[in-house]
Write an enzyme that holds these catalytic residues in place. Structure first.
Site, PDB file in Angstrom:
ATOM      1  N   TYR A   1       0.697  -1.212   0.051  1.00 32.06           N
ATOM      2  CA  TYR A   1      -0.029  -0.016   0.148  1.00 32.06           C
ATOM      3  C   TYR A   1       0.873   1.141  -0.007  1.00 32.06           C
ATOM      4  O   TYR A   1       0.610   2.177   0.650  1.00 32.06           O
ATOM      5  CB  TYR A   1      -0.924   0.017   1.256  1.00 32.06           C
ATOM      6  CG  TYR A   1      -2.078  -0.990   1.105  1.00 32.06           C
ATOM      7  CD1 TYR A   1      -3.115  -0.979   0.336  1.00 32.06           C
ATOM      8  CD2 TYR A   1      -1.981  -2.070   1.696  1.00 32.06           C
ATOM      9  CE1 TYR A   1      -4.027  -1.799  -0.033  1.00 32.06           C
ATOM     10  CE2 TYR A   1      -2.774  -3.401   1.659  1.00 32.06           C
ATOM     11  CZ  TYR A   1      -4.043  -2.904   0.745  1.00 32.06           C
ATOM     12  OH  TYR A   1      -4.866  -3.951   0.787  1.00 32.06           O
TER      13      TYR A   1
ATOM     14  N   LYS B   1      -1.493 -16.475   9.121  1.00 35.89           N
ATOM     15  CA  LYS B   1      -0.518 -15.634   9.901  1.00 35.89           C
ATOM     16  C   LYS B   1       0.409 -16.469  11.156  1.00 35.89           C
ATOM     17  O   LYS B   1       1.312 -16.722  10.763  1.00 35.89           O
ATOM     18  CB  LYS B   1      -1.611 -14.568  10.662  1.00 35.89           C
ATOM     19  CG  LYS B   1      -1.782 -13.377   9.469  1.00 35.89           C
ATOM     20  CD  LYS B   1      -2.577 -11.977  10.303  1.00 35.89           C
ATOM     21  CE  LYS B   1      -2.368 -10.986   8.956  1.00 35.89           C
ATOM     22  NZ  LYS B   1      -3.576 -10.753   8.454  1.00 35.89           N
TER      23      LYS B   1
HETATM   24  C1  LIG Z   1      -4.122 -10.723   7.094  1.00 33.62           C
HETATM   25  C2  LIG Z   1      -5.746 -11.307   6.716  1.00 33.62           C
HETATM   26  C3  LIG Z   1      -6.036 -12.245   5.699  1.00 33.62           C
HETATM   27  C4  LIG Z   1      -5.031 -12.108   4.470  1.00 33.62           C
HETATM   28  O1  LIG Z   1      -3.872 -12.838   4.791  1.00 33.62           O
HETATM   29  P1  LIG Z   1      -2.664 -12.838   3.758  1.00 33.62           P
HETATM   30  O2  LIG Z   1      -1.744 -13.889   4.047  1.00 33.62           O
HETATM   31  O3  LIG Z   1      -2.175 -11.428   3.856  1.00 33.62           O
HETATM   32  O4  LIG Z   1      -3.092 -12.877   2.388  1.00 33.62           O
HETATM   33  C5  LIG Z   1      -7.246 -12.591   5.671  1.00 33.62           C
HETATM   34  N1  LIG Z   1      -7.973 -12.573   6.628  1.00 33.62           N
HETATM   35  C6  LIG Z   1      -7.778 -11.922   7.990  1.00 33.62           C
HETATM   36  C7  LIG Z   1      -8.716 -11.904   9.003  1.00 33.62           C
HETATM   37  C8  LIG Z   1      -6.483 -11.137   7.971  1.00 33.62           C
HETATM   38  O5  LIG Z   1      -6.140 -10.642   9.167  1.00 33.62           O
END
Ligand SMILES: *Cc1c(COP(=O)(O)O)cnc(C)c1O
Length: 434
Positions: A15, A272
């Site tokens: 971004y 994550k």
């Molecule tokens: C970060 C996030 C995503 C996307 O994950 P990426 O690994 O960045 O593609 C999807 N859903 C939630 C709730 C998130 O916090």
């Protein structure tokens, strides 16, 4: 050109503009809660590198797992092959997942796991003879990722408005407004019921971030809302998808945020913190009912298969990460972080420029009228040696779950200092501030 100059001229950051891009730090190494810069200084990672570094950076057990796996096999296609890291990870996930969610699809990022979950829902409905159920219902204030289907399920007034033209329209209910710690009032789910009433027959699944709407709204809402969602889904034949990518793995207190509601979804996405922030990996977990129904349809195959699916290095990292979760008392640490945030940030209530202070688990949020100027943000980061990345109207910390008392005290000091700085200039018209 120095590496930093080259970076500024040629490399997009998340971004960010390539014209006059915002400053970046030059990282060299990272261990524990700290990131080391090329000039030798260190910053406490108060945002867990976008919320994934749960056990600290370069955790020896995870690094060792990746190293050992790398000596055997870094990758093999998952079409036509399987391997121990994938099988072990699937078993480990099934053991901790909500009851019955023991069918797994490995995806290479959170966004992809959301796409996969949505496609599962559509294939499920199709197999039941409901091709007309080809939309999803999501919540305003939500965020599910940056790929096009995940974008289309994120807040329609949020950061993705630019791409409206290429996105399928889904249905949205109003953002839940009663906080997790507030008193439940059924009226909060009125908008949800209305959309289901009007469009239930077109909806394949309802998707939300349970309890904690993170990247878009930093909103902690009441678990009773999820129970109402479950009830509506059962009543109207819609599947329920919980996106635990941000809230899962103890972030809000319990292992899964939705467990506060005492119900289970049909599909759940995790990402994550899955590998503790060491490799990119996510997964979509489905119930036997969902998997069996899809397998009974035409095609019986589930129609997705990324190149790097179930990458062995990432699976090995995730196995080690889940091992750490299983053997540590993460809940206790999160409870302590929560009380430090409550106490330390509470003093900001009522200050000029401060709209609200919200804390749940290891997430502390100060909502401000306007973010301080970039120069103040940079000063606070340098002076406190604490990496913060405020966005929109939020000054916040989502620290590694292993952050000790002294580390959290330092983070609180930096947050308080930053939230006390004067409001900066309004964001330039049309400019996006992540
Ligand atoms: C970060 C996030 C995503 C996307 O994950 P990426 O690994 O960045 O593609 C999807 N859903 C939630 C709730 C998130 O916090």
């Amino acid at each position: 050109m120095t590496p930093l100059e080259y970076d500024r001229a040629r490399i997009w950051h998340p971004y960010a503009s390539l014209k006059n891009p915002p400053p970046v730090f030059h990282a060299k190494a990272a261990s524990g809660v700290e990131i080391e810069l090329v000039d030798g200084s260190r910053l406490v990672d108060a945002v867990s590198s976008w919320w994934c570094v749960a056990h600290g950076h370069n955790h020896p057990a995870i690094v060792e797992a990746i190293r050992r796996q790398s000596e055997k096999m870094c990758h093999v296609m998952f079409g036509g092959f399987t391997h121990d890291p994938a099988v072990e990870l699937a078993e480990k996930l099934a053991a901790i997942a909500p009851h019955g969610l023991d069918r797994v699809f490995f995806a290479d990022s959170g966004s992809i796991s959301v796409e996969v979950a949505a496609k599962m829902a559509v294939q499920y409905q199709n197999a039941l003879g409901h091709p007309e159920r080809n939309r999803l219902l999501a919540l305003k204030g939500g965020y599910h990722g940056d790929t096009s289907l995940a974008m289309a399920l994120s807040d329609p007034d949020g950061m993705h408005t630019l791409f409206k033209g290429i996105m399928t329209k889904h249905f949205f209910a109003e953002k839940p407004s009663i906080p997790t710690w507030g008193e439940w009032n059924d009226a909060d789910a009125e908008s949800l019921r209305r959309v289901v009433d009007e469009h239930g027959g077109e909806i394949a699944a309802v998707i939300c971030e349970p309890v904690f709407q993170a990247a878009n709204a930093m909103n902690f809402y009441h678990p009773e809302y999820l129970r109402e969602m479950r009830r509506l889904c059962d009543e109207r034949g819609m599947l329920l998808i919980f996106d635990e990518i941000a809230a899962g793995f103890y972030r809000t207190g319990p292992l899964w945020a939705h467990s506060r509601a005492g119900i289970t979804p049909d599909i759940m996405t995790v990402g994550k913190a899955l590998t503790g922030g060491h490799m990119t990996l996510a997964a979509s977990l489905a119930s036997g009912k969902v998997a069996d129904t899809i397998s009974g349809g035409r095609p019986s195959a589930f129609m997705h298969g990324p190149t790097y699916m179930a990458n062995p290095l990432a699976c090995a990292a995730a196995c080690a990460s889940l091992g750490l979760f299983a053997n540590g008392d993460y809940s206790a640490n999160v409870t302590r972080i929560e009380s430090q945030f409550r106490e330390g940030l509470g003093a900001l209530r009522g200050r000029p420029n401060v709209r609200d202070v919200r804390v749940l688990g290891a997430a502390g949020v100060v909502e401000v009228e306007r973010l301080p100027a970039q120069s103040d943000i940079s000063r606070v980061i340098r002076e406190h040696g604490v990496w913060l990345r405020p966005f929109s109207n939020f000054i916040y910390s989502i620290p590694p779950l292993v952050a000790d008392e002294a580390t959290v005290d330092r983070i609180v000091g930096a947050l308080v200092d930053l939230a006390s700085a004067p409001p900066g200039p309004p964001p330039e018209d049309g400019d996006f501030h992540e």
